[in-house]
Scaffold this motif. Structure first.
Motif, PDB file in Angstrom:
ATOM      1  N   MET A  34      58.974 149.250  20.669  1.00 28.84           N
ATOM      2  CA  MET A  34      60.337 149.000  20.192  1.00 28.84           C
ATOM      3  C   MET A  34      61.280 149.300  21.334  1.00 28.84           C
ATOM      4  O   MET A  34      61.046 150.270  22.083  1.00 28.84           O
ATOM      5  CB  MET A  34      60.655 149.911  19.003  1.00 28.84           C
ATOM      6  CG  MET A  34      59.723 149.751  17.830  1.00 28.84           C
ATOM      7  SD  MET A  34      60.004 150.990  16.537  1.00 28.84           S
ATOM      8  CE  MET A  34      59.178 152.401  17.262  1.00 28.84           C
ATOM      9  N   ALA A  50      62.604 151.785  25.923  1.00 25.41           N
ATOM     10  CA  ALA A  50      61.598 151.378  24.952  1.00 25.41           C
ATOM     11  C   ALA A  50      60.680 152.543  24.632  1.00 25.41           C
ATOM     12  O   ALA A  50      60.540 153.484  25.424  1.00 25.41           O
ATOM     13  CB  ALA A  50      60.786 150.194  25.474  1.00 25.41           C
ATOM     14  N   ALA A  96      64.712 145.268  19.698  1.00 23.49           N
ATOM     15  CA  ALA A  96      63.578 144.351  19.757  1.00 23.49           C
ATOM     16  C   ALA A  96      62.283 145.046  19.375  1.00 23.49           C
ATOM     17  O   ALA A  96      62.116 146.245  19.622  1.00 23.49           O
ATOM     18  CB  ALA A  96      63.445 143.772  21.157  1.00 23.49           C
ATOM     19  N   TYR A  97      61.389 144.265  18.787  1.00 31.38           N
ATOM     20  CA  TYR A  97      60.067 144.753  18.398  1.00 31.38           C
ATOM     21  C   TYR A  97      58.990 143.889  19.006  1.00 31.38           C
ATOM     22  O   TYR A  97      59.108 142.657  19.017  1.00 31.38           O
ATOM     23  CB  TYR A  97      59.921 144.685  16.870  1.00 31.38           C
ATOM     24  CG  TYR A  97      60.202 145.968  16.173  1.00 31.38           C
ATOM     25  CD1 TYR A  97      59.324 146.483  15.217  1.00 31.38           C
ATOM     26  CD2 TYR A  97      61.348 146.685  16.450  1.00 31.38           C
ATOM     27  CE1 TYR A  97      59.602 147.672  14.567  1.00 31.38           C
ATOM     28  CE2 TYR A  97      61.637 147.870  15.806  1.00 31.38           C
ATOM     29  CZ  TYR A  97      60.755 148.353  14.873  1.00 31.38           C
ATOM     30  OH  TYR A  97      61.019 149.527  14.229  1.00 31.38           O
ATOM     31  N   GLY A  98      57.934 144.525  19.504  1.00 28.33           N
ATOM     32  CA  GLY A  98      56.798 143.780  20.020  1.00 28.33           C
ATOM     33  C   GLY A  98      55.557 144.112  19.213  1.00 28.33           C
ATOM     34  O   GLY A  98      55.273 145.298  18.959  1.00 28.33           O
ATOM     35  N   TRP A 107      56.955 147.004  29.556  1.00 27.81           N
ATOM     36  CA  TRP A 107      57.875 147.365  28.477  1.00 27.81           C
ATOM     37  C   TRP A 107      59.265 146.749  28.679  1.00 27.81           C
ATOM     38  O   TRP A 107      60.007 146.561  27.733  1.00 27.81           O
ATOM     39  CB  TRP A 107      58.033 148.892  28.395  1.00 27.81           C
ATOM     40  CG  TRP A 107      58.727 149.460  29.605  1.00 27.81           C
ATOM     41  CD1 TRP A 107      58.153 149.896  30.757  1.00 27.81           C
ATOM     42  CD2 TRP A 107      60.143 149.637  29.773  1.00 27.81           C
ATOM     43  NE1 TRP A 107      59.111 150.324  31.633  1.00 27.81           N
ATOM     44  CE2 TRP A 107      60.334 150.185  31.069  1.00 27.81           C
ATOM     45  CE3 TRP A 107      61.247 149.386  28.968  1.00 27.81           C
ATOM     46  CZ2 TRP A 107      61.595 150.490  31.550  1.00 27.81           C
ATOM     47  CZ3 TRP A 107      62.513 149.684  29.464  1.00 27.81           C
ATOM     48  CH2 TRP A 107      62.679 150.230  30.750  1.00 27.81           C
ATOM     49  N   TYR A 113      58.300 141.222  23.619  1.00 29.17           N
ATOM     50  CA  TYR A 113      58.898 141.461  22.306  1.00 29.17           C
ATOM     51  C   TYR A 113      58.949 140.161  21.518  1.00 29.17           C
ATOM     52  O   TYR A 113      59.252 139.100  22.059  1.00 29.17           O
ATOM     53  CB  TYR A 113      60.286 142.076  22.453  1.00 29.17           C
ATOM     54  CG  TYR A 113      60.228 143.399  23.180  1.00 29.17           C
ATOM     55  CD1 TYR A 113      60.213 143.452  24.570  1.00 29.17           C
ATOM     56  CD2 TYR A 113      60.132 144.583  22.477  1.00 29.17           C
ATOM     57  CE1 TYR A 113      60.110 144.664  25.242  1.00 29.17           C
ATOM     58  CE2 TYR A 113      60.044 145.805  23.131  1.00 29.17           C
ATOM     59  CZ  TYR A 113      60.028 145.834  24.516  1.00 29.17           C
ATOM     60  OH  TYR A 113      59.923 147.040  25.174  1.00 29.17           O
ATOM     61  N   TRP A 116      63.802 140.027  17.359  1.00 28.60           N
ATOM     62  CA  TRP A 116      65.079 140.469  17.898  1.00 28.60           C
ATOM     63  C   TRP A 116      66.107 140.538  16.787  1.00 28.60           C
ATOM     64  O   TRP A 116      66.106 139.719  15.860  1.00 28.60           O
ATOM     65  CB  TRP A 116      65.568 139.503  18.973  1.00 28.60           C
ATOM     66  CG  TRP A 116      64.672 139.440  20.158  1.00 28.60           C
ATOM     67  CD1 TRP A 116      63.533 138.696  20.294  1.00 28.60           C
ATOM     68  CD2 TRP A 116      64.811 140.178  21.374  1.00 28.60           C
ATOM     69  NE1 TRP A 116      62.959 138.922  21.526  1.00 28.60           N
ATOM     70  CE2 TRP A 116      63.724 139.825  22.211  1.00 28.60           C
ATOM     71  CE3 TRP A 116      65.747 141.091  21.841  1.00 28.60           C
ATOM     72  CZ2 TRP A 116      63.551 140.359  23.488  1.00 28.60           C
ATOM     73  CZ3 TRP A 116      65.591 141.623  23.108  1.00 28.60           C
ATOM     74  CH2 TRP A 116      64.502 141.261  23.921  1.00 28.60           C
TER      75      TRP A 116
END
Length: 125
Positions: A34, A50, A96-98, A107, A113, A116
């Motif tokens: 994140m 992150a 953002a999330y990956g 990262w 990611y 969004w």
């Protein structure tokens, strides 16, 4: 699918501080990392900080020493506190999330990611 909603932006005087929040919903069990990014019109999206599932945290040089990233899993939230704000910190800030890959070394990359938020504007004057 993951939904992200940022808040906490606004106008602040130089030298001031703020806390940005990102609340997530949807299927968040598979998250790998994140982060927070920002973008000025006409510029590339810049990674700020992150955190991964192990709790490792990275900061960009531009905010290192001025930013603190932390999460509250119970509230499904990610926070970015920034102080000593400068006019050059003015930008739209994105959460953002990956969910794919294990390459923590990247990262800072937008491509790491998948989800969004819509962003929250920060203006420093």
């Amino acid at each position: 699918h993951v939904q992200l909603v940022e808040s906490g932006g606004g106008s602040v005087q130089a030298g001031g501080s703020l806390r940005l929040s990102c609340v997530r919903s949807g299927d968040t069990h598979s998250v790998k990392r994140m982060g927070w990014f920002r973008q000025d019109p006409g510029k590339e999206r810049e990674a700020l900080a992150a955190i991964n599932t192990a709790g490792d945290i990275e900061y960009a040089e531009s905010v290192k020493g001025r930013a603190t990233l932390y999460r509250d899993n119970a509230k499904k939230s990610l926070y970015l506190e920034m102080n000593s704000l400068k006019p050059e910190d003015t930008a739209m800030y994105y959460c953002a999330y990956g969910v794919y890959g294990d390459n923590w070394n990247r990262w800072y990359s937008v491509s790491s990611y998948n989800y969004w938020g819509q962003g929250t504007q920060v203006t420093v004057s």
